[in-house]
Motif scaffolding. Structure first.
Motif, PDB file in Angstrom:
ATOM      1  N   GLN A 186       0.810  -1.221   0.000  1.00  0.00           N
ATOM      2  CA  GLN A 186       0.000   0.000   0.000  1.00  0.00           C
ATOM      3  C   GLN A 186       0.846   1.276   0.000  1.00  0.00           C
ATOM      4  OE1 GLN A 186      -3.267  -0.228  -0.303  1.00  0.00           O
ATOM      5  NE2 GLN A 186      -3.411  -2.418   0.032  1.00  0.00           N
ATOM      6  N   GLN A 241       0.342   4.615  -1.798  1.00  0.00           N
ATOM      7  CA  GLN A 241      -0.700   5.547  -1.365  1.00  0.00           C
ATOM      8  C   GLN A 241      -0.115   6.869  -0.875  1.00  0.00           C
ATOM      9  OE1 GLN A 241      -4.013   4.247   1.004  1.00  0.00           O
ATOM     10  NE2 GLN A 241      -4.015   2.205   0.069  1.00  0.00           N
ATOM     11  N   THR A 243      -4.698   2.328   7.146  1.00  0.00           N
ATOM     12  CA  THR A 243      -6.055   2.549   7.643  1.00  0.00           C
ATOM     13  C   THR A 243      -6.181   4.058   7.854  1.00  0.00           C
ATOM     14  OG1 THR A 243      -6.176   0.383   8.689  1.00  0.00           O
ATOM     15  CG2 THR A 243      -7.648   2.089   9.558  1.00  0.00           C
ATOM     16  N   LYS A 244      -7.319   4.611   7.480  1.00  0.00           N
ATOM     17  CA  LYS A 244      -7.493   6.063   7.488  1.00  0.00           C
ATOM     18  C   LYS A 244      -8.697   6.464   8.333  1.00  0.00           C
ATOM     19  CE  LYS A 244      -6.026   5.568   2.773  1.00  0.00           C
ATOM     20  NZ  LYS A 244      -6.096   4.104   2.904  1.00  0.00           N
ATOM     21  N   TYR A 260     -11.674   4.315   7.192  1.00  0.00           N
ATOM     22  CA  TYR A 260     -11.560   3.678   5.890  1.00  0.00           C
ATOM     23  C   TYR A 260     -10.468   2.617   5.915  1.00  0.00           C
ATOM     24  CZ  TYR A 260     -14.256   7.745   4.590  1.00  0.00           C
ATOM     25  OH  TYR A 260     -15.235   8.711   4.535  1.00  0.00           O
ATOM     26  N   ALA A 314      -7.767  -0.615   1.629  1.00  0.00           N
ATOM     27  CA  ALA A 314      -8.156  -0.733   0.223  1.00  0.00           C
ATOM     28  C   ALA A 314      -8.801   0.539  -0.319  1.00  0.00           C
ATOM     29  CB  ALA A 314      -9.109  -1.914   0.032  1.00  0.00           C
ATOM     30  N   ASN A 315      -9.290   1.404   0.574  1.00  0.00           N
ATOM     31  CA  ASN A 315      -9.847   2.690   0.157  1.00  0.00           C
ATOM     32  C   ASN A 315      -8.686   3.638  -0.108  1.00  0.00           C
ATOM     33  OD1 ASN A 315     -12.851   2.583   0.360  1.00  0.00           O
ATOM     34  ND2 ASN A 315     -12.318   1.861   2.404  1.00  0.00           N
ATOM     35  N   THR A 316      -8.339   3.784  -1.371  1.00  0.00           N
ATOM     36  CA  THR A 316      -7.204   4.625  -1.728  1.00  0.00           C
ATOM     37  C   THR A 316      -7.532   6.096  -1.491  1.00  0.00           C
ATOM     38  OG1 THR A 316      -7.933   4.801  -4.018  1.00  0.00           O
ATOM     39  CG2 THR A 316      -6.419   2.971  -3.479  1.00  0.00           C
ATOM     40  N   GLU A 338      -7.461   8.557  -3.457  1.00  0.00           N
ATOM     41  CA  GLU A 338      -8.264   9.105  -4.552  1.00  0.00           C
ATOM     42  C   GLU A 338      -9.761   8.884  -4.327  1.00  0.00           C
ATOM     43  OE1 GLU A 338      -4.156   8.316  -5.663  1.00  0.00           O
ATOM     44  OE2 GLU A 338      -5.665   6.968  -4.856  1.00  0.00           O
ATOM     45  N   LYS A 339     -10.124   7.773  -3.714  1.00  0.00           N
ATOM     46  CA  LYS A 339     -11.536   7.469  -3.452  1.00  0.00           C
ATOM     47  C   LYS A 339     -12.129   8.347  -2.357  1.00  0.00           C
ATOM     48  CE  LYS A 339     -11.192   2.553  -4.666  1.00  0.00           C
ATOM     49  NZ  LYS A 339     -11.254   1.184  -4.115  1.00  0.00           N
ATOM     50  N   LEU A 340     -11.283   9.046  -1.606  1.00  0.00           N
ATOM     51  CA  LEU A 340     -11.764   9.834  -0.473  1.00  0.00           C
ATOM     52  C   LEU A 340     -11.969  11.308  -0.793  1.00  0.00           C
ATOM     53  CD1 LEU A 340      -9.589   8.270   2.374  1.00  0.00           C
ATOM     54  CD2 LEU A 340     -11.815   7.541   1.510  1.00  0.00           C
ATOM     55  N   LYS A 394     -15.412  12.710  -0.050  1.00  0.00           N
ATOM     56  CA  LYS A 394     -15.682  12.751   1.404  1.00  0.00           C
ATOM     57  C   LYS A 394     -14.959  13.941   2.037  1.00  0.00           C
ATOM     58  CE  LYS A 394     -17.693   8.644   1.282  1.00  0.00           C
ATOM     59  NZ  LYS A 394     -19.107   8.456   1.386  1.00  0.00           N
TER      60      LYS A 394
END
Length: 170
Positions: free
Chosen positions: A38, A41, A127-128, A141, A144-146, A148-150, A153
């Motif tokens: 990861q 990231q 982990t975020k 999160y 796996a929640n990169t 970019e996906k956040l 939010k």
């Protein structure tokens, strides 16, 4: 009520920093590692920081070596890696534990506020935790929640104004 601002942590450079210094900002608190699948990231985290910092957003990186010995270096090695490989400019803190008896108090609080699938334990690196301007946890999160996906939010959290404060100097 406890907020993220009630905690402090040692910066990667060695000085203690109160998280109250980040008051009224939206924060993404992340446990990181430099030898993990990861690890790329870091690029996404830096991009989020660069994109939103002027709007009151910061990433707080907390290196952790509790998962597969994927952060074996000392603080100097970690800082050098982050700055030279991923050009990280967001605040990085000293290496910590996120699980077990030596868990950083901040992480005990984060896990109580947003337990996750493992009953409060952190599952893996990256982990975020998204924190609102009021200092409260908005969401947790999985790795796996990169980053970019956040973005959406984070934008939603930035749209919420900082809480007003009464002048306590009566």
């Amino acid at each position: 009520m406890t907020t993220v601002y009630d905690f402090s942590a040692q910066r990667i450079e060695g000085n203690e920093q109160s998280l109250a210094d980040f008051r009224d900002q939206v924060l993404l608190v992340v446990n990181t590692a430099s030898q993990c699948s990861q690890t790329p990231q870091y690029s996404g985290l830096q991009k989020l920081y660069k994109t939103y910092r002027k709007q009151g957003f910061s990433v707080l990186g907390f290196p952790c070596d509790q998962f597969g010995h994927q952060e074996p270096g000392d603080e100097n090695e970690i800082a050098n890696f982050c700055s030279t490989i991923y050009h990280v400019t967001f605040p990085m803190f000293a290496k910590i534990d996120v699980n077990g008896s030596k868990t950083l108090p901040l992480y005990n609080w984060l896990k109580r506020e947003a337990g996750g699938l493992l009953g409060g334990r952190i599952k893996w690196n990256f982990t975020k935790f998204l924190i609102g301007r009021d200092g409260q946890v908005i969401a947790r999160y999985a790795p796996a929640n990169t980053p970019e996906k956040l973005a959406g939010k984070i934008e939603a959290a930035l749209a919420v104004p900082a809480p007003s404060r009464r002048d306590s100097g009566d």
